[in-house]
Motif scaffolding. Sequence first.
Motif, PDB file in Angstrom:
ATOM      1  N   PHE A  77      -6.161  -4.981  -4.422  1.00  0.00           N
ATOM      2  CA  PHE A  77      -6.475  -6.247  -5.075  1.00  0.00           C
ATOM      3  C   PHE A  77      -5.410  -6.607  -6.120  1.00  0.00           C
ATOM      4  CE2 PHE A  77      -9.927  -8.283  -7.986  1.00  0.00           C
ATOM      5  CZ  PHE A  77      -9.696  -9.545  -7.476  1.00  0.00           C
ATOM      6  N   TYR A  78      -4.744  -5.611  -6.675  1.00  0.00           N
ATOM      7  CA  TYR A  78      -3.771  -5.815  -7.751  1.00  0.00           C
ATOM      8  C   TYR A  78      -2.328  -5.685  -7.267  1.00  0.00           C
ATOM      9  CZ  TYR A  78      -8.189  -4.422  -9.966  1.00  0.00           C
ATOM     10  OH  TYR A  78      -9.509  -4.291 -10.307  1.00  0.00           O
ATOM     11  N   ALA A  79      -2.071  -6.062  -6.039  1.00  0.00           N
ATOM     12  CA  ALA A  79      -0.781  -5.853  -5.392  1.00  0.00           C
ATOM     13  C   ALA A  79       0.453  -6.255  -6.213  1.00  0.00           C
ATOM     14  CB  ALA A  79      -0.753  -6.554  -4.032  1.00  0.00           C
ATOM     15  N   PRO A  80       0.490  -7.426  -6.864  1.00  0.00           N
ATOM     16  CA  PRO A  80       1.713  -7.804  -7.591  1.00  0.00           C
ATOM     17  C   PRO A  80       2.132  -6.795  -8.660  1.00  0.00           C
ATOM     18  CG  PRO A  80       0.310  -9.711  -7.305  1.00  0.00           C
ATOM     19  CD  PRO A  80      -0.503  -8.517  -6.879  1.00  0.00           C
TER      20      PRO A  80
ATOM     21  N   MET B 209       4.881 -11.124  -9.082  1.00  0.00           N
ATOM     22  CA  MET B 209       4.171 -12.292  -8.558  1.00  0.00           C
ATOM     23  C   MET B 209       5.086 -13.120  -7.656  1.00  0.00           C
ATOM     24  SD  MET B 209       2.034 -13.575 -11.881  1.00  0.00           S
ATOM     25  CE  MET B 209       0.461 -12.838 -12.338  1.00  0.00           C
ATOM     26  N   ASP B 210       6.332 -13.280  -8.084  1.00  0.00           N
ATOM     27  CA  ASP B 210       7.299 -14.039  -7.288  1.00  0.00           C
ATOM     28  C   ASP B 210       7.505 -13.383  -5.930  1.00  0.00           C
ATOM     29  OD1 ASP B 210       7.626 -15.816  -9.374  1.00  0.00           O
ATOM     30  OD2 ASP B 210       9.491 -14.915 -10.105  1.00  0.00           O
ATOM     31  N   TYR B 211       7.602 -12.051  -5.934  1.00  0.00           N
ATOM     32  CA  TYR B 211       7.790 -11.327  -4.676  1.00  0.00           C
ATOM     33  C   TYR B 211       6.619 -11.606  -3.727  1.00  0.00           C
ATOM     34  CZ  TYR B 211       8.789  -7.585  -1.353  1.00  0.00           C
ATOM     35  OH  TYR B 211       9.061  -6.883  -0.194  1.00  0.00           O
ATOM     36  N   CYS B 212       5.390 -11.515  -4.249  1.00  0.00           N
ATOM     37  CA  CYS B 212       4.209 -11.721  -3.405  1.00  0.00           C
ATOM     38  C   CYS B 212       4.124 -13.157  -2.893  1.00  0.00           C
ATOM     39  CB  CYS B 212       2.948 -11.358  -4.183  1.00  0.00           C
ATOM     40  SG  CYS B 212       2.771  -9.574  -4.468  1.00  0.00           S
TER      41      CYS B 212
ATOM     42  N   GLU C  54       6.692 -14.994  -2.168  1.00  0.00           N
ATOM     43  CA  GLU C  54       7.830 -15.293  -1.297  1.00  0.00           C
ATOM     44  C   GLU C  54       7.930 -14.382  -0.077  1.00  0.00           C
ATOM     45  OE1 GLU C  54      11.001 -14.853  -4.063  1.00  0.00           O
ATOM     46  OE2 GLU C  54      10.431 -16.635  -5.246  1.00  0.00           O
ATOM     47  N   HIS C  55       7.049 -13.382   0.030  1.00  0.00           N
ATOM     48  CA  HIS C  55       7.138 -12.428   1.140  1.00  0.00           C
ATOM     49  C   HIS C  55       5.841 -12.388   1.943  1.00  0.00           C
ATOM     50  CE1 HIS C  55      10.554 -11.184  -1.316  1.00  0.00           C
ATOM     51  NE2 HIS C  55      11.016 -10.554  -0.263  1.00  0.00           N
ATOM     52  N   THR C  56       5.936 -11.877   3.147  1.00  0.00           N
ATOM     53  CA  THR C  56       4.789 -11.804   4.047  1.00  0.00           C
ATOM     54  C   THR C  56       3.859 -10.669   3.631  1.00  0.00           C
ATOM     55  OG1 THR C  56       5.843 -10.240   5.560  1.00  0.00           O
ATOM     56  CG2 THR C  56       6.247 -12.607   5.952  1.00  0.00           C
ATOM     57  N   PRO C  57       2.598 -10.742   4.054  1.00  0.00           N
ATOM     58  CA  PRO C  57       1.670  -9.640   3.771  1.00  0.00           C
ATOM     59  C   PRO C  57       2.193  -8.297   4.293  1.00  0.00           C
ATOM     60  CG  PRO C  57       0.445 -11.556   4.453  1.00  0.00           C
ATOM     61  CD  PRO C  57       1.906 -11.892   4.656  1.00  0.00           C
TER      62      PRO C  57
ATOM     63  N   TRP D 237      -3.796 -14.117  -5.935  1.00  0.00           N
ATOM     64  CA  TRP D 237      -2.920 -13.819  -7.068  1.00  0.00           C
ATOM     65  C   TRP D 237      -2.327 -15.085  -7.666  1.00  0.00           C
ATOM     66  CZ3 TRP D 237      -1.133 -11.139  -2.331  1.00  0.00           C
ATOM     67  CH2 TRP D 237      -1.877  -9.971  -2.113  1.00  0.00           C
ATOM     68  N   LYS D 238      -2.255 -15.101  -8.980  1.00  0.00           N
ATOM     69  CA  LYS D 238      -1.586 -16.217  -9.644  1.00  0.00           C
ATOM     70  C   LYS D 238      -0.092 -16.173  -9.363  1.00  0.00           C
ATOM     71  CE  LYS D 238      -2.440 -17.386 -13.889  1.00  0.00           C
ATOM     72  NZ  LYS D 238      -2.572 -18.834 -13.628  1.00  0.00           N
TER      73      LYS D 238
END
Length: 339
Positions: free
Chosen positions: A55-58, A259-262, A264-267, A299-300
């Motif tokens: 849930f907290y991936a970024p 956050m930017d990475y998440c 701009e990138h695929t799951p 995610w924000k």
Amino acid sequence: MGEPMRTGKKLTALLLAAVMLFSMTVLVTGCGSEKSQNNGDKTHVVLNEVAHSIFYAPMYVAIEEGYFAEEGLDVELVTGYGADKTMTALLSGEADIGFMGAEATIYSYAEGMEDSAVNFAQLTQRAGNFLVAREPIEDFSWDMLKGKDVLGGRAGGMPEMVFEYILSKNNIDKSEVNIDQSIDFGSTAAAFSGGQGEFTVEFEPHATSLELKGDGYVVASLGEASGYVPYTSFSARKSYIEKNPEVIQAFTNALQKGMDYCAEHTPEEIAKVISPQFAETDTETLEIIVERYAAQDTWKTDPAFEKEAFDLLQNILMDAGELDKALPYEELVTTEFVK
């Protein structure tokens, strides 16, 4: 996952104990038991997270991609296993930064903690749990829960309060649903597999695991049904922020990169990056969960904790009977570092 909050009253007793411990430390040593220290060219920071969850991936992207290191921070990640424990670690000085639901900071401020916690960055903007049924339901509606047995969360916890908030939004009184709050967090999926309940409210990876085993089927997202809710945020004591603004700024900068990475990138790419954090989860499951969270805009894209979101959170707490009156946003949130 996402360990739910204890009720405000239970949390309060633990927070008061933490403050007493912190005060004794000050008397004995002349200073708080602050853990931040300069480690060569990087500042060591203890980050206590409420639970270890996809849930907290970024946040994990920021760790694994070296964004915190780029900002001059050596982050030590500790899992608190509950917002009460994370807040206790923060107030006692055992942690420099706490990551949990902002309701914990509201409870501590309401109890008059002098060096209370201030939220400086928000991470998730939707609830992270899902409603699981025993059979697939193509056209699910929340009124289908009337008279049904649902394995819910503990009273006063964010998962349960958001669930009740959703029921209210759909003109359903919680008394119309048979909500079982007696089962410990993390045990509801096993209880559901064992035959208890007609529906269960589950965090990941339990929701996906139930589906993969054929024991249940996700029929609704509480994150989508509740709308945007400030579910988790980062906080630090007022005194720590005042003494270490450069640390908070560096931490916020690194978080923004995650956050930017998440965004701009695929799951699949996100899952690959955070996989070292979840070695016990197979690749297929990890990708399914990341995709599910990404699809509902969990995610924000920036860590600003806006007043509108904070007001909504307080309204949910007041509706649940956990807060008597709204508290000042300016005292509990700072947007200085996200701007």
